[in-house]
Design a protein around this motif. Structure first.
Motif, PDB file in Angstrom:
ATOM      1  N   LEU B  43      27.247  30.410  69.640  1.00 29.13           N
ATOM      2  CA  LEU B  43      28.123  31.316  68.886  1.00 29.13           C
ATOM      3  C   LEU B  43      28.777  30.629  67.680  1.00 29.13           C
ATOM      4  O   LEU B  43      28.685  31.127  66.563  1.00 29.13           O
ATOM      5  CB  LEU B  43      29.168  31.988  69.788  1.00 29.13           C
ATOM      6  N   PRO B  44      29.432  29.474  67.892  1.00 27.56           N
ATOM      7  CA  PRO B  44      29.989  28.798  66.709  1.00 27.56           C
ATOM      8  C   PRO B  44      28.922  28.442  65.668  1.00 27.56           C
ATOM      9  O   PRO B  44      29.200  28.510  64.467  1.00 27.56           O
ATOM     10  CB  PRO B  44      30.643  27.533  67.268  1.00 27.56           C
ATOM     11  N   HIS B  47      28.238  31.537  63.721  1.00 28.04           N
ATOM     12  CA  HIS B  47      29.335  31.780  62.769  1.00 28.04           C
ATOM     13  C   HIS B  47      29.160  30.893  61.534  1.00 28.04           C
ATOM     14  O   HIS B  47      29.320  31.331  60.396  1.00 28.04           O
ATOM     15  CB  HIS B  47      30.691  31.461  63.407  1.00 28.04           C
ATOM     16  N   VAL B  78      21.213  37.353  71.216  1.00 30.71           N
ATOM     17  CA  VAL B  78      22.645  37.077  71.056  1.00 30.71           C
ATOM     18  C   VAL B  78      23.160  37.682  69.751  1.00 30.71           C
ATOM     19  O   VAL B  78      24.198  38.335  69.722  1.00 30.71           O
ATOM     20  CB  VAL B  78      22.909  35.555  71.120  1.00 30.71           C
ATOM     21  N   PHE B  81      23.750  41.345  70.058  1.00 29.01           N
ATOM     22  CA  PHE B  81      24.794  41.791  70.994  1.00 29.01           C
ATOM     23  C   PHE B  81      26.169  41.901  70.340  1.00 29.01           C
ATOM     24  O   PHE B  81      26.988  42.718  70.726  1.00 29.01           O
ATOM     25  CB  PHE B  81      24.869  40.819  72.180  1.00 29.01           C
ATOM     26  N   TYR B  82      26.438  41.073  69.354  1.00 31.26           N
ATOM     27  CA  TYR B  82      27.795  40.957  68.805  1.00 31.26           C
ATOM     28  C   TYR B  82      27.928  41.635  67.445  1.00 31.26           C
ATOM     29  O   TYR B  82      27.111  41.406  66.554  1.00 31.26           O
ATOM     30  CB  TYR B  82      28.181  39.478  68.685  1.00 31.26           C
ATOM     31  N   THR B  83      28.988  42.441  67.311  1.00 29.71           N
ATOM     32  CA  THR B  83      29.137  43.231  66.073  1.00 29.71           C
ATOM     33  C   THR B  83      29.502  42.387  64.855  1.00 29.71           C
ATOM     34  O   THR B  83      29.261  42.807  63.739  1.00 29.71           O
ATOM     35  CB  THR B  83      30.232  44.314  66.230  1.00 29.71           C
ATOM     36  N   LEU B  84      30.105  41.215  65.070  1.00 34.72           N
ATOM     37  CA  LEU B  84      30.498  40.431  63.894  1.00 34.72           C
ATOM     38  C   LEU B  84      29.330  39.682  63.264  1.00 34.72           C
ATOM     39  O   LEU B  84      29.451  39.174  62.156  1.00 34.72           O
ATOM     40  CB  LEU B  84      31.597  39.422  64.242  1.00 34.72           C
ATOM     41  N   PHE B  85      28.224  39.595  63.986  1.00 32.41           N
ATOM     42  CA  PHE B  85      27.061  38.947  63.379  1.00 32.41           C
ATOM     43  C   PHE B  85      26.316  39.969  62.531  1.00 32.41           C
ATOM     44  O   PHE B  85      25.853  41.003  63.024  1.00 32.41           O
ATOM     45  CB  PHE B  85      26.157  38.342  64.454  1.00 32.41           C
ATOM     46  N   GLU B 138      36.129  49.514  65.972  1.00 27.15           N
ATOM     47  CA  GLU B 138      36.966  49.773  67.141  1.00 27.15           C
ATOM     48  C   GLU B 138      38.224  48.903  67.070  1.00 27.15           C
ATOM     49  O   GLU B 138      38.330  48.030  66.217  1.00 27.15           O
ATOM     50  CB  GLU B 138      36.171  49.526  68.430  1.00 27.15           C
ATOM     51  N   GLN B 150      40.575  45.883  58.292  1.00 28.38           N
ATOM     52  CA  GLN B 150      40.319  44.470  58.035  1.00 28.38           C
ATOM     53  C   GLN B 150      39.391  44.379  56.836  1.00 28.38           C
ATOM     54  O   GLN B 150      38.410  45.128  56.739  1.00 28.38           O
ATOM     55  CB  GLN B 150      39.670  43.810  59.259  1.00 28.38           C
ATOM     56  N   GLU B 153      38.472  38.412  56.106  1.00 31.99           N
ATOM     57  CA  GLU B 153      39.252  37.774  57.171  1.00 31.99           C
ATOM     58  C   GLU B 153      40.625  38.394  57.382  1.00 31.99           C
ATOM     59  O   GLU B 153      41.305  38.067  58.350  1.00 31.99           O
ATOM     60  CB  GLU B 153      39.424  36.283  56.850  1.00 31.99           C
TER      61      GLU B 153
END
Ligand SMILES: Cc1cc2nc3c(=O)[nH]c(=O)nc-3n(C[C@H](O)[C@H](O)[C@H](O)COP(=O)(O)O)c2cc1C
Ligand code: SF4
Lengths: 425, 172
Positions: B43-44, B47, B78, B81-85, B138, B150, B153
């Motif tokens: 994950l890091p 990012h 992976v 799965f994650y919305t920020l990616f 969300e 947002q 950042e």
């Protein structure tokens, strides 16, 4: 005014720095802990304080720690749950930004009690600024000997590492979180085994919420009896918690209060009542997953047990207030959309059920309801609750069950008349 | 092991992307934060890759898979799965307006409409000059400042049309 514990110094401009924190008495609880308590004595003290998990489940913190095997040949981990994601909740963000050293101090105390030498902070990916503030505080704590090797010269070591999430509500659930921390998608694990036995990297792991850990310095400094006594009249609860209050109130914000405060006091005395002098219709008392209460039910005390007796829950302490002009069908649709979006998809009842519920509610909101819809909603929700791997399924079902039950006539009106009696649309 | 080395050295076409030396140093640092031999740094590292390359194209995902010695499918799973990616590029400013309950109670629908009209795009779209992408999101857990959004950042709350004007007009 009741005693403030966590937020007392939030007004001190440099409280987030180590200098400001120490000036206000910070790290004294840790000093006392390392000097006067054995690890087992810390666990006993925390048990006696009646501190219960403030992340959602309200489980006794001292009890949870005591499940971790004492003589593990594997390393043990502390995982700090800073994934704050429960709609209506924002207290951990304040704690991270205003009092990062309080969290660090609490984490060292927890780690000492359980014999842990590595802590990961799992922080939600959107919290970029809080993560930066916490990272600075961690570096300060290392530089001042509150983290790292031989903390305060007492021979105890702890490393603390920040791990950023990436946008997934389910990673707040402790085993989904552990999967995510291991670099995988956040699919919750079947329990048992519980994380205390098989957690991060298959090692014994304590998972605690930011606010729970932030209470520890105060408990150790002032004593378990002091903390337990803050909650007069709730024998199994202790201390204060930070309520996040939002929606239709004059002063939305965080309010730190003893758990024995009533919901009415929170809404009317602290958050300033409803704008425009309107009437209250409904309140969600503990984050979006908590069953809704009607205006007649707000004399309930906000401790975990009283809320449970009122068939709802304390959850994350997120209080969402709705006035008389709120369409409950639409409010539920907004929540249902969230649960459908956030279901990890692992269990069929949750994956399919949350989608159906959102679809039916969409129809009802958009003037396309069918007469049987309220019953269908209830039966789909009934089939999710209790039939899933993780408590997300219950959290998705409870709002549906409680909204439909307590505001049945609004749902019937949408279903039969295909319009809204509240919004007149 | 040796086979693997030969095959990488023999590659006539190098992958067209790679971390800058600074990013490479950060990558090495990340690896030290987790027990060796685990997938935990993923994950890091993703990012970091997103900061470096703007978004996680398939090519970037392949590069990360190779760097971390993971199957591409694992990285892909992976990332999805994650919305920020970000699987696709966004504009310079990614505007995400919260539409969960507390923000709805405080009028976020009007804010979404207003931004959409102001930027001349629908939710999910990017302006032709690639400056703004507008999406809904969300709960960002800042309900005290509802309605809120947002942008990259930063959080912006207590939104009104006037405040949206002020915020967006000041982004260069
Ligand atoms: C769907 C779901 C989401 C959750 N989200 C969070 C969260 O964002 N933060 C948190 O601390 N706990 C969250 N929890 C509770 C955790 O699973 C866990 O109980 C908690 O972190 C334990 O810490 P505590 O005992 O200190 O409360 C969530 C639980 C569920 C089922
Ligand atoms: S209940 Fe829902 S969120 Fe939890 S594991 Fe099952 S599918 Fe995933």
């Amino acid at each position: 005014m009741a005693e403030l514990v966590l937020t007392k110094n939030f007004g001190v401009p440099d409280f987030h720095t180590i200098e400001g924190y120490i000036r206000c008495g910070g790290y004294e609880g840790l000093k006392k802990t390392l000097e006067e308590f054995t690890p087992d004595q810390v666990i006993e003290e925390v048990k006696k304080s009646n501190l219960r998990g403030l992340g959602g489940a309200g489980f006794s913190t001292g009890m949870k720690w005591s499940f971790v095997p004492k003589d593990s040949s594997k390393p043990k981990y502390l995982v700090i749950n800073a994934d704050e994601g429960e709609p209506g909740t924002f207290k951990d963000r304040y704690l991270l930004e205003k009092a990062p050293h309080m969290l660090i101090e609490g984490a060292v105390i927890a780690a000492y009690a359980v014999g842990i030498h590595t802590a990961y902070v799992y922080i939600r990916g959107e919290y970029v600024k809080p993560a930066r503030i916490l990272q600075n505080a961690i570096e300060e704590a290392y530089a001042h000997g509150f983290l790292g090797k031989n903390i305060l010269g007492k021979g105890f070591d702890l490393d603390m590492i920040i791990h950023r999430g990436a946008g997934a509500y389910i990673c707040g659930e402790e085993t989904g979180l552990l999967e995510s921390l291991e670099g995988k998608k956040g699919w919750p694990r079947l329990k048992p085994p519980f994380p205390a036995i098989v957690g991060l990297f298959k090692c014994p792991t304590v998972v605690n919420n930011v606010e729970t850990l932030s209470q520890l310095p105060h408990i150790m400094k002032n004593g378990a009896a002091w903390f337990a006594n803050i909650c007069q009249g709730a024998p199994k609860c202790g201390g204060t918690r930070i309520f996040s209050v939002s929606g239709h109130v004059n002063r939305p914000g965080i309010y730190e209060l003893p758990l024995t405060v009533t919901l009415r006091e929170i809404i009317y005395d602290h958050a300033g009542g409803i704008p425009g002098g309107k009437k209250l219709k409904a309140v969600i008392p503990g984050g979006s997953s908590a069953p809704v209460l009607t205006a007649d039910e707000i004399d309930v005390k906000m401790d975990f047990d009283s809320l449970m007796a009122a068939k709802t829950m304390g959850g994350s302490g997120g209080v969402i207030v709705m006035d008389e002009d709120t369409c409950m069908v639409k409010a539920l649709y907004v929540l249902a959309k969230f649960y459908a979006h956030e279901s990890c998809g692992q269990c069929t009842p949750c994956r399919e059920g949350t989608g159906w519920i959102a679809k039916i509610l969409y129809r009802l909101v958009h003037g396309d309801g069918r007469p049987g819809d309220p019953d269908t909603l209830k039966s789909v929700a009934d089939n999710i609750a209790g039939n899933t791997i993780c408590p997300f399924g219950d959290g998705a079902a409870w709002p549906v069950q409680s909204f439909v039950k307590k505001f049945r006539s609004e749902f019937e009106y949408h279903a039969k008349e295909r319009k809204c009696d509240v919004l007149k649309t | 092991m040796s086979l693997l080395q030969i095959s990488t050295e023999d590659k006539s076409v190098k992958p067209s992307i790679s971390f800058s030396p600074e990013a490479k140093a950060k990558f090495e640092k990340i690896l030290t934060l987790y027990p060796p031999g685990t997938q935990a740094p993923l994950l890091p590292v993703l990012h970091l890759a997103q900061e470096e390359f703007g978004y996680l194209s398939l090519e970037v995902q392949e590069y990360i898979a190779e760097l971390m010695n993971l199957p591409v499918t694992t990285v892909h799973e992976v990332v999805s799965f994650y919305t920020l990616f970000k699987k696709e590029p966004t504009g310079k400013y990614w505007v995400q307006v919260c539409t969960n309950l507390s923000c709805t109670l405080r009028g976020c629908e009007k804010i979404v409409d207003y931004i959409s009209r102001k930027l001349g795009i629908q939710v999910g779209e990017t302006t032709p000059d690639k400056k703004f992408t507008l999406t809904t999101v969300e709960c960002l857990c800042a309900c005290e400042m509802a309605p809120m959004m947002q942008i990259n950042e930063d959080y912006y709350g207590y939104l009104t049309e006037a405040r949206v004007d002020e915020i967006l007009d000041n982004l260069k």
